[in-house]
Each structure stands twice: as structure tokens, then as C-alpha cells.
Design a protein around this motif. Structure first.
Motif, PDB file in Angstrom:
ATOM      1  N   TYR A  31       0.873  -1.257  -0.139  1.00 25.99           N
ATOM      2  CA  TYR A  31      -0.107   0.167   0.021  1.00 25.99           C
ATOM      3  C   TYR A  31       0.804   1.475   0.128  1.00 25.99           C
ATOM      4  O   TYR A  31       2.070   1.184   0.309  1.00 25.99           O
ATOM      5  N   GLY A  32       0.294   2.486  -0.334  1.00 24.25           N
ATOM      6  CA  GLY A  32       1.121   3.719  -0.263  1.00 24.25           C
ATOM      7  C   GLY A  32       1.282   4.063  -1.487  1.00 24.25           C
ATOM      8  O   GLY A  32       0.645   3.673  -2.726  1.00 24.25           O
ATOM      9  N   ASP A  34       4.143   4.661  -3.517  1.00 27.69           N
ATOM     10  CA  ASP A  34       5.344   4.361  -4.580  1.00 27.69           C
ATOM     11  C   ASP A  34       4.848   3.677  -5.611  1.00 27.69           C
ATOM     12  O   ASP A  34       5.579   3.783  -6.782  1.00 27.69           O
ATOM     13  N   ALA A  43      -2.800  -1.084   5.960  1.00 28.23           N
ATOM     14  CA  ALA A  43      -1.849  -0.166   6.346  1.00 28.23           C
ATOM     15  C   ALA A  43      -1.496  -0.092   7.809  1.00 28.23           C
ATOM     16  O   ALA A  43      -2.177  -0.604   8.622  1.00 28.23           O
ATOM     17  N   GLU A  98      13.301   2.422   1.775  1.00 26.90           N
ATOM     18  CA  GLU A  98      12.275   2.489   0.657  1.00 26.90           C
ATOM     19  C   GLU A  98      12.343   1.285  -0.204  1.00 26.90           C
ATOM     20  O   GLU A  98      13.622   0.627  -0.329  1.00 26.90           O
ATOM     21  N   ASN A 125       7.384  -3.443   9.100  1.00 27.54           N
ATOM     22  CA  ASN A 125       7.007  -1.915   8.577  1.00 27.54           C
ATOM     23  C   ASN A 125       7.081  -1.413  10.249  1.00 27.54           C
ATOM     24  O   ASN A 125       7.105  -1.864  11.116  1.00 27.54           O
ATOM     25  N   SER A 129       3.747   4.164   9.114  1.00 26.13           N
ATOM     26  CA  SER A 129       4.651   4.460   7.792  1.00 26.13           C
ATOM     27  C   SER A 129       3.241   4.671   6.654  1.00 26.13           C
ATOM     28  O   SER A 129       2.316   4.190   6.967  1.00 26.13           O
ATOM     29  N   SER A 130       3.739   5.518   5.598  1.00 25.35           N
ATOM     30  CA  SER A 130       2.844   5.769   4.649  1.00 25.35           C
ATOM     31  C   SER A 130       2.939   4.773   3.570  1.00 25.35           C
ATOM     32  O   SER A 130       1.981   4.869   2.683  1.00 25.35           O
ATOM     33  N   ASP A 131       3.724   3.697   3.623  1.00 29.17           N
ATOM     34  CA  ASP A 131       3.734   2.660   2.580  1.00 29.17           C
ATOM     35  C   ASP A 131       4.285   1.292   3.262  1.00 29.17           C
ATOM     36  O   ASP A 131       5.003   1.226   4.341  1.00 29.17           O
TER      37      ASP A 131
END
Length: 165
Positions: A31-32, A34, A43, A98, A125, A129-131
């Protein structure tokens, strides 16, 4: 197959582990912002910081000589551990990075055997976290290609035997 949970059976990477209740999904998983993901994972904002993945691989007997040099390319965000048939083959040395194609390449050939095999990956994770991401690619080098059903992810059945044909 994949599942997201903070606590999981400690034998999750073993070939004998029953993953029939896990979600099935195509790679790239995550997810996110990228990437576009084929399978969306929960998430970290939901409190789930661990994602667990299993891939069944069926190899003929005898294992073809071409599989003497099998590499697993791994994309992960944030960090990954790779297991082959329940034995740890790799731990990401960087705790937070990343995703990129490819974060690492792991030699997995020593762990493969004739018959039913499991590649298992644990992605961790960080909270908020955004991703998160995971993708795999199996590669080998050989002077001759594998033919027929030498490597099959669909010919294995969960009873830890390989289907013929």
C-alpha cells in the motif's frame, strides 16, 4: 498467500504450516504512493506492522542441474527476512528503507529440494508508515532452459506433495 498480523504461529515458514486460510494475491503487494499494487495490504495505521508471505514451489525429482544457482530478487519496504523451507536464508541488514527494484538478491539454491518447497518472506513496517511493499522474482542461469513442468507454483498441492504432469 499472504496475511497481516502482529503475532503469528512461530512455524509459519515451515513447509508443514497450513496457510489455506491466508489471502491469495498477485505481486506486487503493498500500500502507499510508491507503486500501483496488484494486492493491497492493510496499512500500518491499523496497527498491523508485520506482513507474512508464502509461495509454494514444486520441483521435480531429481532437481534439474539448472537449479544449482537460483536467486531470489526481493523488493521490500521496510525490511525483509527470507526463509526457504523454514530455514532463514536472509535478513535485511537495513532496518528501514524504501522499496526499489531490487532491494536485494538472495542465493536460495541451497535450500531447495525435490518436491514441495516454500519461500516465505516476513516484511516488517514501522508504526504510521505511509507505505509497505513486497515483490519477488525467482531467476536462474543455465546453458539450457527448464522445460515442461520443472518449476511450478500451480502444480503443488497443500499436502506437501507435487501433482504430476
Amino acid at each position: 498467500s499472504t496475511t497481516a498480523a502482529n503475532n503469528i504461529d512461530p512455524n509459519w515458514a515451515a513447509t508443514s504450516f497450513a496457510d489455506g486460510g491466508w489471502q491469495l494475491g498477485a505481486t506486487r503487494l503493498g500500500y502507499g504512493p510508491d507503486f500501483v499494487y496488484a494486492t493491497t495490504l492493510p496499512a500500518s495505521s491499523t496497527g498491523l506492522l508485520h506482513h507474512w508471505f508464502r509461495l509454494h514451489v514444486c520441483l521435480p525429482s531429481p532437481v534439474p542441474a539448472a537449479l544449482a544457482a537460483v536467486k531470489l530478487k526481493v523488493l521490500s519496504d521496510n525490511t525483509a527476512e527470507v526463509f526457504i523451507n523454514g530455514v532463514k536464508a536472509y535478513t535485511d541488514p537495513v532496518a528501514d528503507h524504501e522499496p526499489k527494484y531490487w532491494n536485494t538478491v538472495v542465493d536460495i539454491s541451497p535450500g531447495f529440494t525435490a518436491g514441495f518447497n516454500v519461500i516465505a518472506v516476513h516484511v516488517t513496517n514501522t508504526a504510521g508508515s505511509s507505505d509497505a511493499a513486497m515483490d519477488l522474482d525467482i531467476m536462474y542461469t543455465s546453458s539450457s532452459p527448464l522445460t515442461g513442468t520443472a518449476v511450478s507454483t500451480s502444480g503443488c498441492v497443500c499436502s506437501t506433495t507435487c501433482a504430476s504432469g
